[in-house]
Design a protein around this motif. Sequence first.
Motif, PDB file in Angstrom:
ATOM      1  N   SER A 193       0.830  -1.209   0.000  1.00 41.02           N
ATOM      2  CA  SER A 193       0.000   0.000   0.000  1.00 41.02           C
ATOM      3  C   SER A 193       0.869   1.266   0.000  1.00 41.02           C
ATOM      4  O   SER A 193       2.070   1.212   0.296  1.00 41.02           O
ATOM      5  N   ASN A 216      -3.207   4.242  -5.880  1.00 38.68           N
ATOM      6  CA  ASN A 216      -4.177   4.411  -4.807  1.00 38.68           C
ATOM      7  C   ASN A 216      -3.475   5.009  -3.581  1.00 38.68           C
ATOM      8  O   ASN A 216      -2.647   4.357  -2.956  1.00 38.68           O
ATOM      9  N   ILE A 267      -4.926   5.970  -0.783  1.00 40.00           N
ATOM     10  CA  ILE A 267      -5.840   5.915   0.373  1.00 40.00           C
ATOM     11  C   ILE A 267      -5.063   5.564   1.643  1.00 40.00           C
ATOM     12  O   ILE A 267      -4.159   4.735   1.632  1.00 40.00           O
ATOM     13  N   ASP A 290      -6.279   4.114   5.148  1.00 38.99           N
ATOM     14  CA  ASP A 290      -7.511   3.609   5.761  1.00 38.99           C
ATOM     15  C   ASP A 290      -7.339   3.308   7.251  1.00 38.99           C
ATOM     16  O   ASP A 290      -6.310   3.636   7.856  1.00 38.99           O
ATOM     17  N   GLU A 291      -8.355   2.647   7.839  1.00 36.74           N
ATOM     18  CA  GLU A 291      -8.353   2.404   9.283  1.00 36.74           C
ATOM     19  C   GLU A 291      -7.192   1.515   9.743  1.00 36.74           C
ATOM     20  O   GLU A 291      -6.673   1.686  10.839  1.00 36.74           O
ATOM     21  N   ARG A 292      -6.788   0.568   8.888  1.00 31.96           N
ATOM     22  CA  ARG A 292      -5.652  -0.299   9.250  1.00 31.96           C
ATOM     23  C   ARG A 292      -4.361   0.514   9.297  1.00 31.96           C
ATOM     24  O   ARG A 292      -3.539   0.347  10.205  1.00 31.96           O
ATOM     25  N   ASP A 293      -4.189   1.418   8.327  1.00 35.99           N
ATOM     26  CA  ASP A 293      -3.011   2.295   8.325  1.00 35.99           C
ATOM     27  C   ASP A 293      -2.968   3.136   9.602  1.00 35.99           C
ATOM     28  O   ASP A 293      -1.905   3.330  10.189  1.00 35.99           O
ATOM     29  N   ASN A 334     -12.388  -0.746  -3.217  1.00 37.48           N
ATOM     30  CA  ASN A 334     -12.879   0.545  -3.718  1.00 37.48           C
ATOM     31  C   ASN A 334     -14.308   0.825  -3.259  1.00 37.48           C
ATOM     32  O   ASN A 334     -14.652   1.961  -2.965  1.00 37.48           O
ATOM     33  N   GLY A 379     -13.967   1.760   0.464  1.00 33.59           N
ATOM     34  CA  GLY A 379     -13.038   2.863   0.750  1.00 33.59           C
ATOM     35  C   GLY A 379     -11.810   2.501   1.553  1.00 33.59           C
ATOM     36  O   GLY A 379     -11.337   3.302   2.378  1.00 33.59           O
ATOM     37  N   VAL A 380     -11.286   1.287   1.328  1.00 39.25           N
ATOM     38  CA  VAL A 380     -10.018   0.913   1.972  1.00 39.25           C
ATOM     39  C   VAL A 380      -9.044   0.423   0.903  1.00 39.25           C
ATOM     40  O   VAL A 380      -9.393   0.374  -0.277  1.00 39.25           O
ATOM     41  N   THR A 381      -7.841   0.030   1.321  1.00 36.54           N
ATOM     42  CA  THR A 381      -6.868  -0.473   0.348  1.00 36.54           C
ATOM     43  C   THR A 381      -7.100  -1.967   0.107  1.00 36.54           C
ATOM     44  O   THR A 381      -7.695  -2.654   0.940  1.00 36.54           O
ATOM     45  N   THR A 408      -5.782  -4.138   2.878  1.00 33.19           N
ATOM     46  CA  THR A 408      -6.624  -4.276   4.079  1.00 33.19           C
ATOM     47  C   THR A 408      -7.641  -5.391   3.874  1.00 33.19           C
ATOM     48  O   THR A 408      -7.860  -6.217   4.772  1.00 33.19           O
TER      49      THR A 408
END
Lengths: 153, 73
Positions: A2, A84, A86, A88-91, B28, B31-33, B36
């Motif tokens: 990612s 991408n 993005i 996200d919550e995991r990051d 997509n 809204g995460v990678t 994940t």
Amino acid sequence: MSHEEKNTILQIVIGAAINIWLILEIKQLYSEGFMEGPTAIQIWAETVFWIIIIAVVAGIGLTIIGTVIFSVIEKVILGEADYNFISDERDKAIASTGDKITLSIIGAGFIVLILGLKFGYKPIDCLIFLMFCFSLGGLAGEITKLARYRMSF
Amino acid sequence: MRNRPKITNNIRHLRFTSNEMSQNTLANKVGVTRQTIATIEKAKYYPTLELAFLISRVFDKEINDVFKFEFEN
């Protein structure tokens, strides 16, 4: 991989370079005798100020260059680059773990600074120790983040 | 010794029964990678309740049909 994971690798490389630069710079200041006498703290403060400015500017520049290089490598190896960006919550959860490590090291450095001053060590030596705790803490936090990213797979 | 809870899921199965949806497409939609989604499928990362509901909604399922709470010894 990612965007945040790639960014973490870049931050480790940049952090390691800054730490090496700091060690060389401080070593030179000691060997030239600037860390002795009443102006030592002023010289230290001026040096650290410029190191922070240069590190921030170089960090931004190297992050942009690194992101482009990563995209080119992905394009060559995998056939397509991941655009991408993005986070996200995991990051955020992983970043939180890294921040805890960073803050723990900085906190420990601050306690050592207080104890060092209490037991009669030179203020300049204690300040240099705290400065290294800041830079090494940041590096340790990024390494922790990368370890957590890698352990997820 | 206390049993360690584990949250499993059947996202991989649901993706394949939904026109072989890719991890990227699902990522997509919620809204995460993609990474994940991959770690959630392997049960190496437990999503927040919000993300769990979003994933369930993509497959038009109840959250209990997608995620299972289990105890392992």
